[in-house]
Scaffold this active site. Structure first.
Site, short mmCIF file in Angstrom:
data_model
loop_
_atom_site.label_atom_id
_atom_site.label_comp_id
_atom_site.label_asym_id
_atom_site.label_seq_id
_atom_site.Cartn_x
_atom_site.Cartn_y
_atom_site.Cartn_z
N SER A 176 0.84 -1.19 0.00
CA SER A 176 0.00 0.00 0.00
C SER A 176 0.87 1.24 0.00
O SER A 176 2.10 1.15 0.03
CB SER A 176 -0.90 0.00 1.24
OG SER A 176 -0.11 0.27 2.38
N LYS A 177 0.21 2.38 -0.02
CA LYS A 177 0.89 3.68 -0.07
C LYS A 177 2.03 3.80 0.93
O LYS A 177 3.06 4.39 0.64
CB LYS A 177 -0.12 4.80 0.23
CG LYS A 177 -0.82 5.30 -1.00
CD LYS A 177 -0.15 6.58 -1.52
CE LYS A 177 -0.58 6.94 -2.92
NZ LYS A 177 0.25 6.32 -3.95
N ARG A 178 1.82 3.24 2.11
CA ARG A 178 2.86 3.49 3.11
C ARG A 178 4.15 2.72 2.84
O ARG A 178 5.15 2.92 3.49
CB ARG A 178 2.32 3.26 4.52
CG ARG A 178 2.17 1.87 4.92
CD ARG A 178 1.28 1.71 6.14
NE ARG A 178 0.74 0.38 6.08
CZ ARG A 178 1.44 -0.70 6.41
NH1 ARG A 178 2.65 -0.58 6.84
NH2 ARG A 178 0.90 -1.89 6.30
#
Ligand code: GLU
Length: 491
Positions: A250-252
């Protein structure tokens, strides 16, 4: 179309334009593309844009750009589902005729109530089936009075649904755990399930390869095929992609969209190679494959069942390998836009291509991602370099020793006819012995004076490319800075 013969492989990439494609989407596209090219089949692009609320401006362009950038050319499409609405409406009607679907007039408020009741009883939030068996008179009065309605699938309450997944083997779901899914919404738009099944049939798709997260939709799809009286395609659900911490990517975990990888300076060939190994391998050890080798080697048998881990360090390594394999012209071609974009504003544009090419020759070996080239080479382009003057003073030296080095070097290179790495080296190297210093000390002084850095490409090549006048003036400035520090020390 040459490949479009009955019985041949037809696969599709069917993204929803709800955002920029992330690496997971593109891995799906890549596996479909490889499978099609390996088998001499057809690769279709279909845009699943029936969820109007989640549609994102620019997402379609971003999908097609991403595919093109990676060289994933499609043979048919893009087909937009929003252009085909009547097809889905007819299909939904046909299911009602066959007794496999029904009209549901429940209001959003009632549905919310059902959800709350179920939640209170700790039951899954499934529709309670109130409209499943409305009598035909009630249905027609609802329609004539214009009451909003949806069409739902009449999911069997008992039994189970099984399908054979090419990667996971047989997969079985209890029908009782499934919902009476909505197929057509009250605005006349189909849901993903209906449009997806209708299109895969209509487009004669033979194999559905999609992300694991869709597996729970597959029993409904299988039942839809059977209710329509169609043969289902074969299913292959691709393993998940996890971040290094084993959580879903994911984005993180950093960049997730293909565009970000392009902007950070990954080569499409490298990303292509890297993505192909996210869930597929030839022999669990070979890492480097070019496009043709992958087309030749790719089979579903070698797609794994377990989740793949996205290892950024490996991607960087791989990108470096691909960068080093470029000839200098190609490297310059890829790197120039990054110099134009990232060098400080004070550097005049357009960047001198001839000069940049010489600089890039020195950088190619040490570049992992193209977005580094500007940072690695700023001192070649700026008029002056800045650095803390303490950096000039190497271990075991003082300011006056630094000055002595610079003075001696200036004298040694003064009359040089050719400002070239070799002649520079043969005039400067003997100075070490002459002054009783190590090459590390002498070259350390020069490196900082000339580049403003403690780490840079090979010193003499750097000096050659930088040119005589820049080198001399930077050495002179360094000399003066030592003067100041020296007088500061005694004063
Ligand atoms: N539109 C779905 C997606 O965005 C397609 C899933 C499928 O391939 O069936 O991934």
């Amino acid at each position: 179309m040459a490949n479009d013969t009955a019985g041949s492989i037809r696969v599709r990439f069917a993204p929803s334009p709800t955002g920029h494609p992330h690496v997971g989407n593109i891995r799906t596209a890549l596996f479909n593309w490889l499978f099609a090219r390996h088998g001499g089949g057809t690769f279709l692009l279909r845009i699943e844009d029936t969820d109007t609320a989640r549609r994102v401006e620019g997402a379609v362009e971003s999908i097609t750009d991403g595919l093109q950038w990676l060289g994933l050319d499609w043979d048919e499409g893009p087909v937009f589902q929003s252009d085909r609405l009547p097809l889905y409406r007819d299909a939904a009607d046909a299911l009602i005729q066959r007794g496999a679907a029904y009209r549901c007039f429940c209001t959003p408020e009632r549905l919310e109530q059902v959800r709350e009741d179920k939640a209170r009883q700790h039951l899954p939030p499934r529709y309670d089936g109130r409209c499943r068996d409305l009598d035909p008179a009630e249905v027609s009065s609802g329609i004539t009075s214009g009451t909003p309605s949806v069409i739902r699938f009449k999911t069997p309450r008992h039994g189970e649904t099984t399908f054979e997944d090419l990667i996971r083997g047989p997969v079985t779901f209890e029908n009782a755990t499934l919902n009476d899914y909505v197929l057509l919404k009250s605005d006349g738009y189909p849901t993903y399930h209906l449009a997806n099944v209708v299109d895969d049939h209509d487009m004669r798709v033979t194999h559905i390869m999609r992300a694991d997260e869709w597996i729970s939709s597959t029993p409904l799809h299988v039942m839809l095929y059977s209710s329509f009286g169609w043969n289902p395609p074969q299913f292959a659900h691709l393993p998940m992609i996890l971040g290094p911490d084993k959580a879903k990517l994911s984005k993180r975990h950093g960049a997730t969209t293909v565009i970000e990888y392009r902007e950070q300076g990954y080569l499409p060939e490298a990303l292509f190679n890297f993505l192909a190994l996210l869930g597929w391998s030839l022999d669990d050890k070979t890492e480097l494959f070019n496009r043709n080798e992958l087309v030749k080697a790719f089979t579903l048998e070698r797609v794994g069942k377990t989740a793949a881990v996205f290892d950024r360090t490996k991607l960087d390594w791989m990108n470096g390998v691909y960068i080093r394999a470029l000839d200098i012209e190609e490297f310059a071609h890829h790197a120039m836009p990054f110099l134009e974009r990232d060098l400080p504003e004070s550097v005049p544009r357009p960047i001198d291509r001839q000069y940049a090419r010489r600089v890039l020759t020195l950088l190619q070996e040490r570049t992992k991602v193209l977005s580094e080239v500007a940072e690695l080479s700023t001192f070649f382009f700026e008029d002056a370099v800045s650095y803390p003057e303490q950096q000039l003073i190497q271990k075991g030296m003082d300011a006056s020793k630094v000055q002595q080095v610079i003075r001696t070097v200036l004298a040694a290179v003064d009359g040089l006819e050719k400002w070239e790495a070799e002649t520079l080296e043969s005039s400067i190297r003997p100075i070490c012995e002459q002054l009783g210093l190590s090459p590390r000390q002498v070259f350390g002084v020069l490196r900082v004076a000339v580049t403003g850095r403690t780490a840079a490409p090979p010193l003499f090549d750097t000096m050659e490319v930088l040119g005589r006048s820049h080198c001399l003036s930077r050495l002179t400035i360094a000399y003066r800075r030592m003067e100041d520090s020296w007088s500061a020390e005694i004063g």
